[in-house]
Design a protein around this motif. Structure first.
Motif, PDB file in Angstrom:
ATOM      1  N   VAL A   1       0.830  -1.203   0.000  1.00 55.04           N
ATOM      2  CA  VAL A   1       0.000   0.000   0.000  1.00 55.04           C
ATOM      3  C   VAL A   1       0.868   1.258   0.000  1.00 55.04           C
ATOM      4  N   ARG A   2       2.062   1.140   0.553  1.00 50.12           N
ATOM      5  CA  ARG A   2       3.009   2.250   0.520  1.00 50.12           C
ATOM      6  C   ARG A   2       4.320   1.810  -0.136  1.00 50.12           C
ATOM      7  N   GLY A   3       4.225   0.930  -1.082  1.00 42.34           N
ATOM      8  CA  GLY A   3       5.402   0.333  -1.701  1.00 42.34           C
ATOM      9  C   GLY A   3       5.988   1.173  -2.824  1.00 42.34           C
ATOM     10  N   PRO A   4       6.747   0.504  -3.718  1.00 39.40           N
ATOM     11  CA  PRO A   4       7.494   1.202  -4.775  1.00 39.40           C
ATOM     12  C   PRO A   4       6.622   2.094  -5.657  1.00 39.40           C
ATOM     13  N   ILE A   5       5.373   1.682  -5.884  1.00 39.08           N
ATOM     14  CA  ILE A   5       4.541   2.473  -6.783  1.00 39.08           C
ATOM     15  C   ILE A   5       4.210   3.827  -6.146  1.00 39.08           C
ATOM     16  N   VAL A   6       4.062   3.822  -4.842  1.00 42.61           N
ATOM     17  CA  VAL A   6       3.760   5.074  -4.141  1.00 42.61           C
ATOM     18  C   VAL A   6       5.003   5.961  -4.113  1.00 42.61           C
ATOM     19  N   GLN A   7       6.154   5.345  -3.947  1.00 42.66           N
ATOM     20  CA  GLN A   7       7.399   6.125  -3.995  1.00 42.66           C
ATOM     21  C   GLN A   7       7.562   6.786  -5.362  1.00 42.66           C
ATOM     22  N   ARG A   8       7.215   6.044  -6.405  1.00 39.06           N
ATOM     23  CA  ARG A   8       7.267   6.603  -7.762  1.00 39.06           C
ATOM     24  C   ARG A   8       6.253   7.748  -7.895  1.00 39.06           C
ATOM     25  N   ALA A   9       5.083   7.577  -7.319  1.00 36.12           N
ATOM     26  CA  ALA A   9       4.059   8.631  -7.391  1.00 36.12           C
ATOM     27  C   ALA A   9       4.559   9.916  -6.729  1.00 36.12           C
ATOM     28  N   VAL A  10       5.195   9.768  -5.575  1.00 38.15           N
ATOM     29  CA  VAL A  10       5.734  10.940  -4.867  1.00 38.15           C
ATOM     30  C   VAL A  10       6.802  11.618  -5.729  1.00 38.15           C
ATOM     31  N   GLN A  11       7.614  10.812  -6.370  1.00 40.00           N
ATOM     32  CA  GLN A  11       8.659  11.319  -7.263  1.00 40.00           C
ATOM     33  C   GLN A  11       8.041  12.129  -8.415  1.00 40.00           C
ATOM     34  N   ILE A  12       6.998  11.576  -9.013  1.00 40.73           N
ATOM     35  CA  ILE A  12       6.338  12.268 -10.133  1.00 40.73           C
ATOM     36  C   ILE A  12       5.729  13.583  -9.650  1.00 40.73           C
ATOM     37  N   GLU A  13       5.133  13.562  -8.463  1.00 41.60           N
ATOM     38  CA  GLU A  13       4.566  14.797  -7.893  1.00 41.60           C
ATOM     39  C   GLU A  13       5.637  15.868  -7.772  1.00 41.60           C
ATOM     40  N   LYS A  14       6.803  15.459  -7.313  1.00 38.26           N
ATOM     41  CA  LYS A  14       7.930  16.379  -7.167  1.00 38.26           C
ATOM     42  C   LYS A  14       8.310  16.957  -8.527  1.00 38.26           C
ATOM     43  N   GLU A  15       8.389  16.081  -9.532  1.00 37.45           N
ATOM     44  CA  GLU A  15       8.757  16.537 -10.887  1.00 37.45           C
ATOM     45  C   GLU A  15       7.727  17.526 -11.423  1.00 37.45           C
ATOM     46  N   LEU A  16       6.436  17.237 -11.181  1.00 36.04           N
ATOM     47  CA  LEU A  16       5.381  18.163 -11.633  1.00 36.04           C
ATOM     48  C   LEU A  16       5.550  19.530 -10.975  1.00 36.04           C
ATOM     49  N   LYS A  17       5.841  19.481  -9.689  1.00 37.25           N
ATOM     50  CA  LYS A  17       6.029  20.722  -8.920  1.00 37.25           C
ATOM     51  C   LYS A  17       7.184  21.539  -9.494  1.00 37.25           C
ATOM     52  N   GLU A  18       8.215  20.828  -9.942  1.00 35.02           N
ATOM     53  CA  GLU A  18       9.394  21.506 -10.494  1.00 35.02           C
ATOM     54  C   GLU A  18       9.200  21.890 -11.960  1.00 35.02           C
ATOM     55  N   GLY A  19       7.966  21.685 -12.454  1.00 29.91           N
ATOM     56  CA  GLY A  19       7.651  22.183 -13.794  1.00 29.91           C
ATOM     57  C   GLY A  19       7.772  21.173 -14.924  1.00 29.91           C
ATOM     58  N   ALA A  20       8.013  19.902 -14.573  1.00 26.27           N
ATOM     59  CA  ALA A  20       8.139  18.886 -15.625  1.00 26.27           C
ATOM     60  C   ALA A  20       6.823  18.762 -16.404  1.00 26.27           C
TER      61      ALA A  20
END
Lengths: 540, 540
Positions: B81-100
């Motif tokens: 439930v908080r595994g690799p896919i969620v870590q990837r989701a958090v990463q993508i959120e960060k990238e979106l925030k940085e303008g990706a």
């Protein structure tokens, strides 16, 4: 004797007890249903009773979960701070409430470092922000100061759906971990702290147990050994029992203000190497239950020892703001580690723990805390994050509170003056009570007491008459438990016997918090004094 | 080959990796320093190199705590439930925030039952009381309704020093346990509940792990086995791995609305008896991740099975207020147990779990919860109280919140109307979303979906083209992880692959919460539909 096998259901309770006895007689230990069935079959054989009992009957004899069949590690767990004496105190309180006549009108629970329960008031600013976070409609209320609102808004913005009711990241809310890192940097004179190394927790206990869980493994002589001070805070012995780790005792030097002695560490370690694999060294500074504050030199020695002996350091620093004695100062293990140069700061593995429960705020009920890990292997970090994710997240109100502790009102903010006044009042009162406690105890014949340099406890040594020791043994109690039980019954004061923390064989102590309000503390000290004189007289 | 022994410090990272490899080559497993030293000495012998390296050098080669030397049980823990896919989701959120630039503007995290994060608003009354408890000065504020103030006063009076910052009793605040007991009695039509059997906890997870910890013991074939449903909520598998228990899988019947089948329980149990000692049966009702609601008959069958087979029952009932489907109703295990008569209600041992995180309040961040134990052996109860006392107490704000959940505004109180309106709004929206989800998914080729009878998840089955399965294997991913990762990357929707919960070999699923607001949920369902069509086309 074949009753336990052939019976069906009546009078189960007594039969269960019997079943237990049978088990014990046949070697004791854990009794699984399988073992029980065997026991019964053995008993039936040779009596011409084979086949008279069926499997179903055996299986319903005893509950699934009994003292005999439960996890034996849990049975070994002891936690004196909330042990039998506290249960007795709660019982006495109930009796008083129901109108029972006692030589006292209230029970004073000086057994635990629970500041608010002792009448200490919460810090206004902290509680304002918590109220704002709980019920954000209050952000429109002009009665709340702007800095409190600003803090609440910042915390809420970092929460999912802007609600403290959302789960946070398992490691804790990111902006709070950043604030913690900045707080550590400031505390340690600029030594960098990385928010990725900060893990928020459910009180410090949670983080301590988590790190121990990562570390403890192996079987037999390879089983992980963990060095803990004696006297210790019994969370450690409890966690080690639970994990089935080997507890390695090193004794603090009572004659030298409970200081830590490297020779004693070496003795303990080399003895332990004979039978286990020592991998961890736990330090509590300022000390619980002993109230000492470690010198910078001693910390350096400990770090050197840990490096030489390849030990993981666990630094329990939850009392870092509770230092009272002249000439004493809190030095964080991390700061000293980094000042020792890269040879140490790049290699020694360490975790340091902090909490919202102690210091000047005493917010135990919120279960806030954090740990910082240093030089933790990146692969292990990933395992740690995975492990904490199973419990989802630490309580978010506790995280919010921690944020305020590490980022309190600043001099240019409206709440600063009140905050500083409240903080200083708590800390000066504690310093005063620390002095008072040492002073008064040392005037009592049969009590000797080291200075309370820090933390919030005193651990005085009591001299017990031989007759009292004999009486205790007669009653099946350890002598200082007997002493504390009598004190509770006669004076309504609840302390924890020294045996709950560990002490050198043949010495006796108790732990008492210095948290009661000054006037009440004076009464407590006076009552203990009178009790001690009376007790000594009775048994001499 | 003797490098790992003779090196000193430079380039430690790479050498660590090497040391790990050496360990693996020599049998792998846990590598203690002792083992390492031996490995090195073996390697030096016969090369004329004896004595060239000293002990100190060996000991500094590797950190104390590495993947090789850590607790192997923790390594086995997985929590999807908080595994690799969620870590990837958090990463993508960060990238979106940085303008990706991405094909979407936000990540929708439908991986976890986190209502507030999905925009659900807290219940006003609950938060008012929490604000009052946090900052009691507000008790003078006329803006707060009287019933909220009355609740806050009652909670504060039950706290040490009248502060939620004091520790509570380890079992939880007494008057709250009384309220919980009354709530259970009312829920179960008057079947008595004893506050002494109620233990407040840090979310339900905490209580579940605590009961498992009491139960798990034994070695080898005597090791405790615990029956869990497949698909399961991964807290169970994680806790069992951590405790080193034997996980016994019983499969829910997907073709019959994920119902529980006693024949399957029997099959799983009798297979498990060959290699372990099954002692516990865990049930989640309403189901997570599968959303089924158990029939009364099925519960009765399960209880009969547990009694016959001498199993301790753990009933995870945290979704008891989340029942949506026509003709479905929540039946508590306790109520059914007592209705089956004293033969059952006096013997079957059970623990039932509840939480503040789900239902209509969704207050996950507060980590409130409780368990009720039935027929727990009194001696084991004493052990349980001792065990929970080590962690001092569950978070007090969470306890306060739980008190409000079990004792909400009554019809004659000022907050009743608003409370009922808010509560009904949440529950009707959930019912609507449950229907919507089933309906839409079942129109998508390659997706089949059971009705979401209760809880807050759907666990649809996805048919994956063989080429997609091959591609996933090529990438070293389980096929449904590959599917979910692609969905996340292409549509910004974060789901959990079915493999994280367990599923029958060769079937694939995902878990999605139905918590997003209705309009957003429609978008999510539409996007998944489009993705599914595209994905199928790509790999066919």
């Amino acid at each position: 004797d074949n009753k336990i096998c052939s019976m069906t259901r009546p009078n189960r309770k007594r039969q269960r007890a019997k079943a237990g006895q049978h088990g014990a007689a046949l070697g004791g230990g854990i009794q699984t249903p399988r073992v029980q069935r065997l026991v019964c079959q053995l008993k039936l054989k040779g009596k011409g009773l084979e086949g008279k009992a069926n499997t179903e009957t055996f299986l319903t004899i005893s509950p699934v979960l009994t003292l005999d069949s439960m996890n034996p590690n849990v049975k070994r767990v002891e936690y004196a701070v909330r042990g039998p004496i506290v249960q007795r105190a709660v019982q006495i309180e109930k009796e008083l409430k129901e109108g029972a006549k006692k030589p006292f009108t209230e029970v004073i629970k000086a057994n635990i470092g629970d500041a608010h329960a002792m009448g200490q008031k919460p810090i206004t600013f902290f509680r304002q922000v918590l109220a704002l976070c709980s019920y954000p409609a209050l952000l429109e209320d002009s009665k709340f100061p702007e800095d409190a609102k600003q803090r609440a808004r910042r915390i809420l913005e970092a929460c999912g759906g802007h609600s403290i009711g959302a789960y946070s990241a398992s490691q804790g809310i990111e902006c709070i971990r950043q604030d913690v890192a900045r707080y550590i940097e400031k505390r340690d004179g600029g030594i960098p702290s990385n928010p990725d190394n900060i893990y928020l927790s459910t009180g410090a206990s949670d983080a301590i147990v988590t790190i121990l869980k990562l570390l403890v493994c192996g079987e037999g002589r390879d089983r992980t050994g963990v060095m803990i001070s004696i006297p210790q805070y019994p969370l450690y012995s409890a966690a080690l029992a639970d994990l089935g780790a080997v507890q390695i005792n090193y004794y603090l030097d009572e004659d030298n203000c409970w200081s830590l002695n490297i020779t004693e560490l070496r003795r303990a370690l080399s003895a332990a190497r004979e039978h286990c694999n020592p991998r961890v060294l736990c330090i509590i500074n300022p000390g619980n239950p002993t109230g000492q504050v470690q010198s910078r030199q001693c910390i350096e020695d400990v770090i050197r020892f840990a490096k030489e002996e390849h030990l993981f350091l666990m630094a329990d620093e939850v009392y870092q703001d509770n230092v009272y004695a002249e000439g004493c100062q809190f030095h964080s293990f991390k700061k000293v580690l980094f000042e020792m140069g890269p040879e140490y700061s790049n290699t020694v593995e360490m975790a340091s723990f902090h909490s919202t429960s102690k210091c000047y705020m005493g917010e135990c009920g919120f279960r806030g805390g954090y740990m910082e890990v240093i030089n933790l292997d990146p692969e292990v970090k990933a395992q740690l994050i995975k492990l904490v994710s199973v419990r989802l997240c630490p309580p978010v109100p506790g995280q919010a509170l921690l944020d305020l502790v590490v980022n309190p009102p600043q001099p240019d903010e409206p709440s600063y003056a009140t905050f500083m006044k409240e903080r200083t009042a708590v800390l000066s009162a504690l310093a005063e009570k620390a002095r008072l406690t040492e002073q008064i105890f040392n005037t009592v014949p049969g009590i000797t007491c080291n200075p309370v340099q820090g933390a919030m406890y005193t651990f005085p040594r009591i001299t017990l008459p031989q007759k009292a020791i004999d009486k205790a043994k007669e009653l099946g109690l350890v002598p200082d438990m007997f002493y504390c039980m009598r004190l509770l019954d006669e004076e309504g004061i609840c302390l924890v016997p020294g045996s709950g923390f560990g002490q050198r064989e043949g010495t006796y102590h108790f732990r008492m918090t210095i948290l009661p309000p000054t006037e009440k503390l004076k009464v407590v000290l006076q009552k203990i004094r009178e009790f001690q004189l009376r007790f000594t007289q009775e048994f001499s």
